[in-house]
Design an enzyme around this catalytic site. Structure first.
Site, PDB file in Angstrom:
ATOM      1  N   SER A  45       0.822  -1.213   0.000  1.00 37.32           N
ATOM      2  CA  SER A  45       0.000   0.000   0.000  1.00 37.32           C
ATOM      3  C   SER A  45       0.855   1.263   0.000  1.00 37.32           C
ATOM      4  CB  SER A  45      -0.922   0.006   1.224  1.00 37.32           C
ATOM      5  OG  SER A  45      -0.167  -0.022   2.426  1.00 37.32           O
ATOM      6  N   HIS A  46       2.123   1.149   0.418  1.00 43.02           N
ATOM      7  CA  HIS A  46       3.008   2.315   0.443  1.00 43.02           C
ATOM      8  C   HIS A  46       4.086   2.232  -0.639  1.00 43.02           C
ATOM      9  CE1 HIS A  46       1.059   2.807   4.292  1.00 43.02           C
ATOM     10  NE2 HIS A  46       1.688   3.935   4.502  1.00 43.02           N
ATOM     11  N   GLU A 186      -4.781   1.179   2.985  1.00 39.33           N
ATOM     12  CA  GLU A 186      -5.325  -0.173   2.850  1.00 39.33           C
ATOM     13  C   GLU A 186      -6.713  -0.139   2.203  1.00 39.33           C
ATOM     14  OE1 GLU A 186      -3.930  -3.004   3.241  1.00 39.33           O
ATOM     15  OE2 GLU A 186      -2.050  -2.299   4.119  1.00 39.33           O
TER      16      GLU A 186
END
Length: 334
Positions: A45-46, A186
């Protein structure tokens, strides 16, 4: 369908996509390192999932991809970096060496980063401080997405806090957690994949629990531990935004769309030399604490899954959705 990539290929694609979006050569290194590190740790997600937003914001001018951060030191133990409406990563990269030097000289020091942006995985920054032999704390605010306990209107961001402590043997012990049940990213990943979110992650705009990530993004993230998570968000807000002179979460434009000007959020890092206080047996005492956790069946030391992910990713690479890969290649090809 997924596209298999090595970490070197992740770095190359990230570098080319950002450069094609107007990010200066001077700013590329810290951004590429952040995306690669997130993918290596399994925190997708990052990683590449966030890269299209970085590119869009540099292209539309929401973030100045060529900004040059400016450092000053108003006190021996206080370091300040103005990100100048640019990416957070180059600003933090500029400030960390000065923070470490000040902490070694003064025993304790603080780095305040202002007029900044999303900084990726906060744990990666405190880990670097701990690798220099210092205990580290990091506070990061984000655009409002979480209501205070009992409320419905977002006031705080997911506002993560991260901690790292050096160990005599092996990598630092790192704990990184948002004030919300999960990071907002998320929900974005679940929305991109067309997947529902678990109940308990977010509320819709009417304050009702939802499994729809789009409804959660339009509503409010839920704080971890109820009012205690909201309390953590307030602490982080004061450290990362109020103390640094950055935008409060409720004032910051979104990290997720092209609307508004620069978010101008903030980061604050504290570094402390544990040697004079913890004493000569500090390493052995920390090892005993770690052993008391890891020696219990079912117990997990924070950060252990990241270490396992790094080993697995280094050997096997990663797989990203084909649609995401195509979109990123599109930035390179114009």
């Amino acid at each position: 369908m997924k596209v298999a990539m090595t970490l070197d290929e992740v770095a190359d694609l990230t570098r080319r996509a950002l450069a094609a979006s107007g990010v200066s050569v001077a700013n590329l290194g810290p951004l590429v390192a952040s995306v690669v590190a997130a993918e290596a740790d399994g925190i997708h997600s990052h990683g590449l999932a966030r890269l299209p937003t970085y590119c869009e914001h540099a292209r539309c001018g929401k973030i100045d991809g060529a900004a040059t951060p400016v450092l000053d030191q108003p006190r021996p133990g206080l370091v300040r970096v103005d990100a100048r409406d640019g990416f957070a990563h180059p600003a933090i990269e500029l400030g960390l060496p000065a923070l470490v030097a000040a902490a070694r000289s003064q025993g304790i020091a603080a780095l305040a980063v202002t007029s900044s942006y999303n900084c990726g995985v906060v744990g990666h920054h405190v880990e670097r401080i701990a690798e220099a032999g210092l205990l580290a704390l990091g506070f990061v605010n984000a655009p409002a997405s979480m209501a205070p306990a009992g409320g419905r209107i977002p006031v705080f961001g997911t506002n993560p806090i991260a901690f790292a402590v050096p160990r005599a043997e092996g990598p630092p012990l790192v704990l990184d957690q948002s004030a919300s049940v999960v990071a907002k990213s998320e929900l974005i990943v679940h929305q991109q994949r067309g997947e529902a979110i678990p109940l308990g992650w977010a509320l819709d705009q009417d304050g009702q629990p939802t499994t729809d990530p789009a409804a959660g993004l339009a509503g409010s993230m839920l704080p971890s531990g109820g009012y205690k998570g909201a309390g953590q968000a307030l602490i982080v807000e004061l450290m990362a935004a109020w103390l640094t002179g950055a935008s409060l979460s409720l004032e910051a434009s979104s990290f997720a769309d092209n609307k508004g000007g620069s978010p101008r959020t903030g980061q604050c890092f504290l570094a402390l030399d544990p040697g004079p206080l913890a004493g000569p047996e500090a390493g052995a005492r920390l090892d005993r604490l770690v052993a008391a956790i890891t020696g219990q069946p079912g117990a997990r030391l924070p950060g252990s899954r990241r270490a396992a992910a790094r080993a697995r990713t280094a050997a096997d690479g990663i797989g990203i959705p084909a649609a995401l890969h195509a979109r990123l290649v599109g930035y390179v090809d114009g």
